[in-house]
Design a protein around this motif. Structure first.
Motif: not given
Length: 121
Positions: A27-39, A50-53, A56-60
Motif C-alpha cells: 500500500r502507499t504510505i502517503s496516507s500513513y503517519a510514519m515513525g522510527w522507533f528503537r529498542q 515521526r512524520i505526518s501523512w 510532512g510535519s516532524t517530531y523528535y
C-alpha cells in the motif's frame, strides 16, 4: 496492511553518520503517519521520530533532536532517517512503523523487521 523493510544499519564510530531507509510495499504510505522507533537489549521500544501523512510535519525525541532527521518520499514509498553525530547510546535495533501517528508504539500497526545500529566509542 502495508509491508515495511528497513535497511542501512551497521557499525559506526561515535560521531559518525548513518542513513536508514524504510521501503514500503503493498500500500502507499502517503496516507500513513510514519515513525522510527528503537529498542536496545533489555529495554522497551522507544520513540525516535515521526512524520505526518499530510503536511510532512516532524517530531523528535529529545535525545535525538538536532542530530536525526526524518523524511519521506511518497513517490518512492520510502521513509528515511538521517542520523548524524551518533553516540554509543544510540545503539539499538531501529524499527520503522506505519500508523496513525503520535509517539506511542501501539499507534503504529505495521512494522518492519528492524535494522541493527551499533555505535562504538
Amino acid at each position: 496492511q502495508v509491508q515495511l523493510e528497513e535497511s542501512g544499519g551497521g557499525l559506526v564510530q561515535a560521531g559518525g553518520s548513518l542513513r536508514l531507509s524504510c521501503a514500503a510495499s503493498g500500500r502507499t504510505i502517503s496516507s500513513y503517519a510514519m515513525g522510527w522507533f528503537r529498542q536496545a537489549p533489555g529495554k522497551e521500544r522507544e520513540f525516535v521520530a515521526r512524520i505526518s501523512w499530510i503536511g510532512g510535519s516532524t517530531y523528535y525525541a529529545d535525545s535525538v533532536k538536532g542530530r536525526f532527521t526524518i523524511s519521506r518520499d511518497n513517490a518512492k514509498n520510502t521513509v528515511y532517517l538521517q542520523m548524524n553525530n551518533l553516540k554509543p547510546e544510540d545503539t539499538a535495533v531501529y524499527y520503522c512503523g506505519a500508523g496513525v501517528g503520535g509517539t506511542v508504539a501501539r499507534h503504529f500497526d505495521s512494522w518492519g523487521q528492524g535494522t541493527q545500529v551499533t555505535v562504538s566509542s
